[in-house]
Design an enzyme around this catalytic site. Structure first.
Site, PDB file in Angstrom:
ATOM      1  N   ASP A 345       0.810  -1.326  -0.021  1.00  0.00           N
ATOM      2  CA  ASP A 345       0.070  -0.026   0.129  1.00  0.00           C
ATOM      3  C   ASP A 345       0.895   1.245   0.076  1.00  0.00           C
ATOM      4  O   ASP A 345       0.263   2.192   0.021  1.00  0.00           O
ATOM      5  CB  ASP A 345      -0.910   0.051   1.408  1.00  0.00           C
ATOM      6  CG  ASP A 345      -2.297   0.476   1.014  1.00  0.00           C
ATOM      7  OD1 ASP A 345      -2.891   0.046  -0.210  1.00  0.00           O
ATOM      8  OD2 ASP A 345      -2.949   1.075   1.524  1.00  0.00           O
ATOM      9  N   ASP A 748     -11.196  -5.382  11.564  1.00  0.00           N
ATOM     10  CA  ASP A 748     -11.217  -6.758  11.646  1.00  0.00           C
ATOM     11  C   ASP A 748     -12.634  -7.254  12.606  1.00  0.00           C
ATOM     12  O   ASP A 748     -13.312  -8.113  12.366  1.00  0.00           O
ATOM     13  CB  ASP A 748     -10.127  -7.507  12.386  1.00  0.00           C
ATOM     14  CG  ASP A 748      -9.384  -6.605  13.630  1.00  0.00           C
ATOM     15  OD1 ASP A 748     -10.376  -5.635  13.834  1.00  0.00           O
ATOM     16  OD2 ASP A 748      -8.524  -6.817  14.306  1.00  0.00           O
TER      17      ASP A 748
END
Length: 1047
Positions: A345, A748
């Site tokens: 990224d 998450d």
């Protein structure tokens, strides 16, 4: 898929392609299978399909039916109805005596004398066609031997051989094999009989379950539950006493303390009751291999796509990422079913070059690992572990090859270090690739999407000429003005690009610093995900996190043992563990937002003995059920294969066969009326949910994975560049209902919560050898910043629409599971009452007030009972979980340390973000440790998070000194109330002791506890010395005072 470097932007219609190769074709799977073992069900004697359960018709083959009746629960796995005995099946305990009397002679055949051998053979050959039968043979010695002829009972063969003669046993075995051949379960083999016998054993083993649930023994869990209930009762009486007996002389302190205690009680309930039913699970890897990796047949294990995410290679060292990738490439799994995607990224050329070097080193490392079965399969930790590496190694060449491999790895590390040193200073003109082309990611915030295929294509073989798993570098497109959603956005980009290039049905994501410590970890997960009955209902299999490089005492509870070994096992007994961000194997269909398959409910029993008017009075159940069945019949005709996604029905395809274009799907339903058309998903709705990519949409319709036919590698790469473009997710459901969910830095928790709300289940897998290991920040400041990030994510979820307090009540989330999710988002708010409660002892000591009035005998009983119940709960919890008391105590200490520092700051930063829109940027936690062992542990870094706990320690120490001095001045009567105040003050100091140790840094000579007690005792003795005042003369008579000047 072809090897080469691909870069481009879909909006600008750019694509650069190098070195393309065609991917290997995939194979489709077979249908009509047993839901227990996966084999074909087979036919009965009359040619009809064998149906084990006559109530619900759950598909089970004959051997599994026989095994369940003889060795299992004797009930149908779906409706729990007891199996009826079919003709030709052996009787078991519990069968009705009048059931199938005509089969009695077939089941119990008594062996006659040698003169009846011919009749016996004739009878037995006829009976072998009718399936399994139970015979009772009389041995010449007079011993009657009973045995069953089903596959699942072949484990008794060893005992039977000892009793029966060799000739009789061989004759019986031959007849059994003939019977199995006629049923299509054993192929004819003219080879050695011992080989056939082994095959029979393997076949019987393959039909058994791949895993089993192991509940905690009642001797451990029952006392634990009793103590929890008793503690709840004691807590209720304690709070009643505290509320009804206020301390009027210290009313503000009393009110604050009662509010804190009520909050602590609610927090304990949220944390405790999800641990009500902890379980363990065992897997059987040998059965998985026998069932899906049969010799001479294609390997039927499901493909897996591995995701590795990284952002900044200077903070997440490339050598760590390279070791993680090497452990994935060397995993014990078929190479053609493994694909490793690395998400960069940060668009770093350093990571790009590192992966190129890693791919080259993998050509030597992967065959070395598989040849000698080494563990772990990451070179950095394999060569540094202090164990006897020659244990269980018998090949003479191992030492020589290991020495050569270690030298190769050291040279590999030197090359990586050279790349890191080169990357420290960026050239003014930007980075340039080896062919002279400017690096597309020179501007990390404005660059096109990039894909590089390193391994997994033709010509990319290891040094032994064998195929290697795929390795793909991915960097999604970034442009100014677009929201990229950090890690969650990068993971969703990997989901799409992997669906276009490989489309494995299962995904495994790990952080760049979490390597595979157990090469069979994927097989452990497949024991659950490929289970014919449970697998389709699982959204993911979560593994516990284990860490390297932590000091032996685990000062700051980095291992988090209590959470992973107690809380997660408790959740596994409800609906499944929460997703913790790494070390998790996903079902791809669950990430796409689909609902799990609905189990067929057992039809209601109706009775014909009552008149029809009675049924009408009861609600007309017959007519209702009839209409329902007609409706179900019509729906099965018009909608043969549908799956629900977020409350709607969508057409799905199974297998990896050809997927038709969506326009063709639309044209295929022209014969249906408008009502039926509206229930099918149109192309426009597909694009609204998944984005405008026909190839990706086609991949979502394939439950078992695989690539659509008719696409070449160039078109797939172009489509992959398209799905990682920065504007692809606009006006779609990505991040809202599909993939990793946006809206929190702890994506998450949010992602797992959405799946559980749809009705999916998850599994907690704890193999004996830890599946994954990673690094954790052992420095106090870094540890607090990590906890701050987690707590801030929970606060963000609390203020979002996905808060478990009000979201998903119309879904299928179980109540205890909801309590666990509520606990994960409200625990940061406990920091406010905790800070107040830790301040109260010091205030009481300084002011002489106390939050509790004079104790009565009954009140003392409640205090003592509460104290003992807390200790008993902790002891019994450690007993069934196996957690050590040191780990439990470290967790309690850091709960206070994190609560009064990181959690407190997270609450205020979350409020600022929600109310004022002030966002907090977090730096990536450093993954590298100091060169010295645990050198980072003693590194002191000042941060504002250290202010509240430091203040609390000083306040309580000053309070202790002031309280003792006041008691000395006031005499004997003031020592009684002092002990209660000192107890609470020392409770705070003891819990903050690791924090104090971290503040003082490395103390090579004087331990911190000595320094602490020295300061306290010196202060107290100084006050005592002043009070005694030994150097002034003491007067024994009356004190004479002058009355004036002229007295």
């Amino acid at each position: 898929m072809a090897s080469g470097f691909y870069t481009g932007s879909h909006a600008r219609d750019e694509l650069h392609v190098l070195d393309k190769h065609d991917p290997p074709a995939r194979q489709s799977r077979v249908s009509k299978e047993c839901r227990v073992c996966g084999d074909k069900i087979g036919l009965r004697e009359d040619g009809e399909l064998f149906v084990a359960c006559l109530v619900c018709g759950f598909p089970v083959c004959r051997p599994c039916y026989d095994y369940e009746r003889s060795e299992g629960t004797q009930c149908c796995p779906q409706c729990n109805t007891r199996y009826k005995r079919h003709k030709g099946c052996p009787r078991v305990a519990g069968d009705d005596e009048d059931d199938d009397d005509d089969d009695f002679e077939d089941e119990f055949q008594i062996k006659k004398h040698a003169t009846d051998v011919a009749d016996h053979n004739k009878y037995d050959s006829n009976h072998s066609e009718n399936g399994d039968h139970h015979q009772q043979q009389v041995h010449p010695s007079g011993v009657a031997v009973s045995y069953a002829g089903s596959v699942a009972q072949m484990e008794m063969e060893g005992d039977q051989k000892e009793v029966l003669g060799n000739a009789e046993w061989k004759e019986r075995l031959e007849k059994w094999k003939i019977k199995q051949e006629k049923r299509g379960l054993v192929s004819k083999d003219d080879g050695n009989k011992d080989d056939g016998e082994d095959d029979d054993f393997l076949l019987a083993e393959a039909r058994q379950p791949l895993w089993r649930k192991v509940p905690v023994s009642s001797s451990q869990i029952s006392p634990y539950r009793i103590v929890i209930v008793l503690r709840l009762i004691v807590l209720a009486f304690f709070l009643r006493f505290r509320i009804l007996t206020p301390a009027w002389d210290a009313f503000p302190l009393w009110l604050i303390s009662v509010i804190c205690e009520v909050w602590f009680a609610l927090s304990w309930i949220l944390d405790q009751f999800p641990k009500w039913q902890p379980i363990n699970r065992e897997t059987y890897l040998d059965r998985l291999s026998i069932r899906f990796e049969r010799e001479g047949e294609p390997n039927r294990l499901a493909p897996v796509d591995f995701f590795v995410s990284t952002v900044d290679p200077l903070k997440e060292p490339p050598i760590i990422t390279a070791n993680t990738v090497l452990s994935i490439l060397a995993v014990d799994y078929p190479v053609d079913k493994v694909s490793c995607y690395v998400s960069d990224d940060g668009a770093s050329m350093l990571l790009f070059d590192t992966l190129a070097e890693t791919a080259e080193f993998a050509r030597q490392w992967v065959p070395f690992c598989k040849k000698y079965s080494i563990e772990p399969r990451t070179p950095e930790f394999y060569f540094s572990q202090k164990i006897d590496y020659l244990k269980d190694k018998v090949q003479p060449t191992f030492v020589k090859e290991r020495r050569a491999m270690k030298r190769e790895y050291e040279e590999f590390k030197v090359r990586i270090n050279a790349l890191v040193a080169k990357a420290q200073k960026k050239p003014e003109e930007g980075w340039v690739m080896q062919d002279g082309t400017p690096w597309p990611g020179n501007n990390t915030r404005d660059h096109p999407g990039m894909i590089q295929v390193y391994l997994g294509s033709e010509g990319a073989l290891d040094v032994e000429g064998k195929e290697l798993p795929r390795l793909i570098y991915v960097s999604r497109e970034k442009r100014p003005g677009y929201q990229h959603h950090k890690k969650a956005g990068a993971m969703n980009a990997l989901v799409r690009v992997s669906a276009v290039l490989t489309n494995a049905p299962f995904l495994l994501n790990v952080d760049c610093d979490h390597y595979i410590n157990n090469s069979k970890a994927v097989r452990e997960a497949m024991c659950f995900l490929m289970d014919p009955q449970l697998g389709k209902k699982l959204c993911y299999v979560q593994f516990p996190q284990r860490f390297d490089g932590i000091d032996r005492h685990d000062r700051y509870a980095n291992r988090n043992i209590v959470f992973f070994d107690i809380n997660m096992r408790g959740l596994d007994g409800i609906q499944g563990p929460v997703y913790v961000g790494t070390g998790c194997v996903f079902n791809r269909q669950a990430l796409y937002g689909y609902d799990p398959p609905v189990s067929e409910k057992r039809p209601k029993m109706t009775c014909d003995c009552w008149p029809s008017w009675c049924c009408c009075c009861c609600g007309g159940s017959r007519k209702k059920s009839k209409k329902k069945s007609e409706k179900g019949l019509l729906s099965s005709v018009f909608y043969p294969k549908k799956k629900k996604m977020m409350g709607k029905n969508y057409l799905r395809k199974k297998g990896s066969g050809p997927v038709f274009d969506l326009e063709e799907i639309e044209e295929g339903f022209e014969g249906y009326d408008e009502l039926e058309k509206s229930s099918l998903m149109s192309q426009k709705n597909f694009e609204k949910r998944f984005g405008q990519s026909p190839v990706f949409i086609a991949s979502t319709l394939m439950e078992d994975g695989g690539l659509p036919e008719g696409n070449n590698s160039t078109s797939l790469i172009k489509e992959a560049i398209h799905v990682i473009s920065c504007g692809y997710e606009e006006k779609t459901e990505w991040g809202k209902e599909i993939g990793w969910i946006y809206g929190s830095v702890t994506e998450d928790i949010l992602t797992g919560f959405k799946m559980h709300c749809r009705g999916w289940k998850s599994i907690y897998c704890m193999p004996k050898r830890p599946a994954f290991k990673g690094s954790a920040p052992i420095n106090l400041s870094d540890r607090l910043h990590q906890v701050l990030r987690w707590a801030l994510g929970s606060v963000e979820i609390f203020f979002s629409r996905h808060c478990p307090l009000w979201y998903g009540f119309a879904g299928k989330l179980k109540y205890l599971e909801r309590l666990a999710y509520i606990n994960t988002i409200v625990y940061p708010f406990t920091s406010i009452p905790l800070l107040a409660y830790c301040t109260i002892p010091a205030v009481c000591l300084l002011t002489g007030k106390f939050i509790i009035p004079t104790l009565t005998n009954l009140a003392s009983v409640w205090f003592l009972a509460l104290f003992l119940s807390i200790i008993a709960t902790g002891i019994l919890e450690l007993r069934w979980s196996g957690v050590s008391i040191e780990d439990w105590w470290r967790n309690e200490q850091f709960w206070v340390i994190g609560g009064v520092s990181a959690h407190l700051f997270a609450v205020f930063q979350g409020l600022l973000k929600v109310l004022a829109g002030i966002d907090t940027n977090f730096t990536v936690t450093s993954k590298a440790a100091d060169d010295a062992e645990f050198g980072e542990l003693y590194l002191f870094k000042w941060t504002t998070l250290l202010i509240p706990p430091t203040t609390l320690i000083i306040l309580n120490m000053v309070g202790v000194v002031a309280g003792v001095s006041d008691a000395i001045n006031n005499g004997y009567g003031s020592w009684g109330p002092l002990f209660g105040k000192l107890f609470f003050a020392f409770w705070v100091i003891v819990h903050l002791y690791p924090f104090l140790k971290g503040l003082m840094g490395r103390q090579n000579r004087t331990p911190t506890i000595v320094v602490l007690w020295s300061i306290l005792l010196a202060s107290i003795f100084s006050l005592v010395w002043v009070r005694i005042d030994p150097f002034l003369p003491k007067q024994t008579g009356p004190v004479l005072k002058p009355c004036g000047v002229e007295c």
